[in-house]
Write an enzyme that holds these catalytic residues in place. Structure first.
Site, short mmCIF file in Angstrom:
data_model
loop_
_atom_site.label_atom_id
_atom_site.label_comp_id
_atom_site.label_asym_id
_atom_site.label_seq_id
_atom_site.Cartn_x
_atom_site.Cartn_y
_atom_site.Cartn_z
N ARG A 78 0.86 -1.19 0.00
CA ARG A 78 0.00 0.00 0.00
C ARG A 78 0.89 1.24 0.00
NH1 ARG A 78 -2.79 3.00 4.79
NH2 ARG A 78 -4.02 4.48 3.60
N HIS A 122 -2.99 10.93 0.74
CA HIS A 122 -2.44 10.73 2.09
C HIS A 122 -1.83 12.07 2.55
CE1 HIS A 122 -1.09 7.34 4.95
NE2 HIS A 122 -0.75 8.47 5.54
N GLU A 167 -7.61 8.48 6.24
CA GLU A 167 -7.93 9.10 7.52
C GLU A 167 -8.48 10.53 7.41
OE1 GLU A 167 -4.36 8.74 9.85
OE2 GLU A 167 -4.71 6.65 10.27
N ASN A 307 -7.34 1.75 10.05
CA ASN A 307 -6.01 2.00 10.60
C ASN A 307 -6.15 1.93 12.12
OD1 ASN A 307 -5.39 2.49 7.96
ND2 ASN A 307 -5.05 4.68 8.21
N TYR A 309 -4.23 1.62 15.88
CA TYR A 309 -2.99 1.73 16.66
C TYR A 309 -3.21 1.48 18.15
CZ TYR A 309 -0.75 3.45 12.49
OH TYR A 309 -0.25 3.54 11.21
N GLU A 367 -3.61 -0.16 8.15
CA GLU A 367 -2.42 0.19 8.93
C GLU A 367 -2.54 -0.40 10.32
OE1 GLU A 367 -1.64 4.44 9.25
OE2 GLU A 367 -1.99 4.73 7.11
#
Ligand code: PNW
Length: 460
Positions: A78, A122, A167, A307, A309, A367
């Site tokens: 990606r 991005h 995002e 994504n 985290y 991600e």
């Protein structure tokens, strides 16, 4: 060896990067500057005065980098396209040399059997468009769709997976509300409008993809984190619910349910505009056929990219406006050097939440990864046991969601390389592969070897 958690046979294993974070040479071959080029060159905005001028020099070393990906056994890669390389002014005439870079990258990947997943945006908006109002301009969705069409026409025959925007929440909140990321605005009146234009931009790009006869799949990537109250007081519980609407539902509710979370109007108060019903219908229409179960038809958003985290551990805080809530870092929990708590069960929770709330759309983890203070290489390998533990635990958490019925199709580690971590510059290392911008040597970490084994075994 049998693994504890076996993944489906066609599961896609990848790694992710973005253009400004790794390419370097942001103005090469006629490219136009982006808001990130400007921001990084504004004193005081990025730690240590770091910029993306050199980064991982991927613009010149992409062939070597694709060979590394092949060694790791990646099934997919990606990356994002720098809008200003392709359209230096953001619109109008195409810069053939810029577009050609991405053509050659795609060809190099396909030669190695690696499927490209292209992110169209991005965060590196062409500065020329910013000077026309950027994402605040009601024309911005059309600008984006025109740019997207250039890429679809050039590469859709060879690119199986497209992500429109990475995002939108981070573009909106750190970009226009908190001022930490480019363009660095702090204006509660701007943020809701920017968010709305990003959603419309996604919708217009998906519609353009369909009308051009796009043959593959197109989705949106969102950052999600379950929100848990720091303690069970009514204030903290209410704060966690507000933060859930603010982060997790701001973009997915309009896309799948056709409305903004009611909480947002309360949070923003006078700064929350009235949005046209027709706009919300347009945004929602791009998810209809997914809910009907068919892929690649009609005006559908084919998949959602997640994504992940960490979680949000939330405390009410009247001094933090407009949300009235902050995320805290628990004292005794393991944390990354970003200060983010390591919380693998939140990934299972997030994937199951998507399944329950939005009709179980096809999902990719676009991600997942962690920054740690890696020690220097020893015997040619960087020992990064914390990152290995992080990845193993999150892969097991993803597998748990699969077992409970989440429609998870693939997983991308953030990131392939240590790279330009936005406002933190090169001080945060997320890579499977160590890179130090001055000397550019690529040195594998133990986590790269670990991931290679995961891919080989199709499990962990
Ligand atoms: C993502 N948050 O950003 C981006 O897509 C990457 O470019 C970036 O390098 C990576 O995560 C690591 O930071 C995020 O505050 C930024 O929750 C902020 C948040 C989440 C994701």
């Amino acid at each position: 060896m049998t693994s504890e958690a076996a993944f489906p046979a066609n599961f896609l294993w990848g790694a992710a990067t973005s253009a400004y974070q790794i390419e370097g040479q942001p103005l090469a071959d006629g490219a136009g500057p982006s808001i990130w080029h400007r921001f990084a060159h504004t004193p005081g905005r990025v730690a240590n005065g770091d910029t993306g001028d050199l980064a991982c020099d991927h613009y010149r070393r992409f062939e070597e980098d694709v060979a590394l990906m092949a060694d790791l056994g990646l099934g997919a890669y990606r990356f994002s396209v720098a809008w200003g390389r392709v359209l230096p002014e953001g619109r109008g005439s195409v810069n053939a040399k810029g577009l050609d870079f991405y053509r050659r990258l795609v060809d190099a990947l396909l030669e190695r059997g690696i499927a490209p997943m292209i992110t169209l945006y991005h965060w590196d908006l062409p500065a020329a468009l910013h000077d026309r109002g950027g994402w605040l301009n009601p024309d911005s969705p059309a600008w984006f769709a025109d740019y997207a069409q250039v890429l679809f026409r050039a590469l859709d025959d060879r690119v199986p997976l497209w992500v429109t925007i990475n995002e939108p929440w981070v573009v909106t909140v750190p970009g226009y509300l908190d001022g930490e990321l480019a363009p660095g605005h702090r204006d509660p009146f701007e943020a809701p409008r920017v968010a709305h234009h990003l959603l419309l931009a996604h919708a217009e790009a998906v519609a353009a993809y369909r009308s051009l006869g796009g043959r593959h799949r197109i989705g949106l990537a969102v950052n999600l984190e379950p929100q848990h109250p720091a303690s069970p007081t009514p204030e903290n519980q209410a704060a966690a619910r507000r933060r859930d609407a603010f982060i997790n539902r701001w973009f997915l509710d309009p896309l799948y349910l056709g409305r903004y979370p009611a909480e947002l109007a309360t949070i923003f108060g006078a700064a929350w505009p009235e949005f046209a019903d027709a706009d919300l219908a347009r945004i929602r229409s791009t998810s209809d056929s997914v809910l009907g179960g068919s892929l690649g038809t009609g005006c559908a958003t084919d998949f959602i990219g997640v994504n992940y985290y960490s979680r949000g551990l939330v405390r009410a805080d009247p001094n933090t406006q407009p949300l009235g809530a902050i995320r805290i870092s628990p004292e005794n929990a393991p944390r990354t050097t970003m200060g983010w708590e390591v919380y693998p069960p939140g990934l299972t929770e997030t994937l199951l939440w998507i399944k329950e709330h939005y009709g179980n759309p096809p999902t990719y983890i676009t991600e997942n990864g962690a920054a740690f203070d890696d020690p220097p290489p020893a015997d040619g390998l960087v020992p990064d046991p914390e990152r290995v533990d992080y990845l193993r635990a999150h892969l097991r958490a993803a597998h748990a969601a699969l077992e409970q019925g989440a429609d998870l199709r693939g997983y991308f580690v953030w990131s392939l390389f240590d790279n330009f971590e936005w406002a933190q510059g090169y001080s945060q290392r997320f890579g499977l592969i160590r890179v130090d911008p001055p000397n550019q040597a690529r040195i594998l970490k133990a986590s790269a070897r670990f991931y290679q084994n995961v891919i080989r075994a199709n499990g962990v």
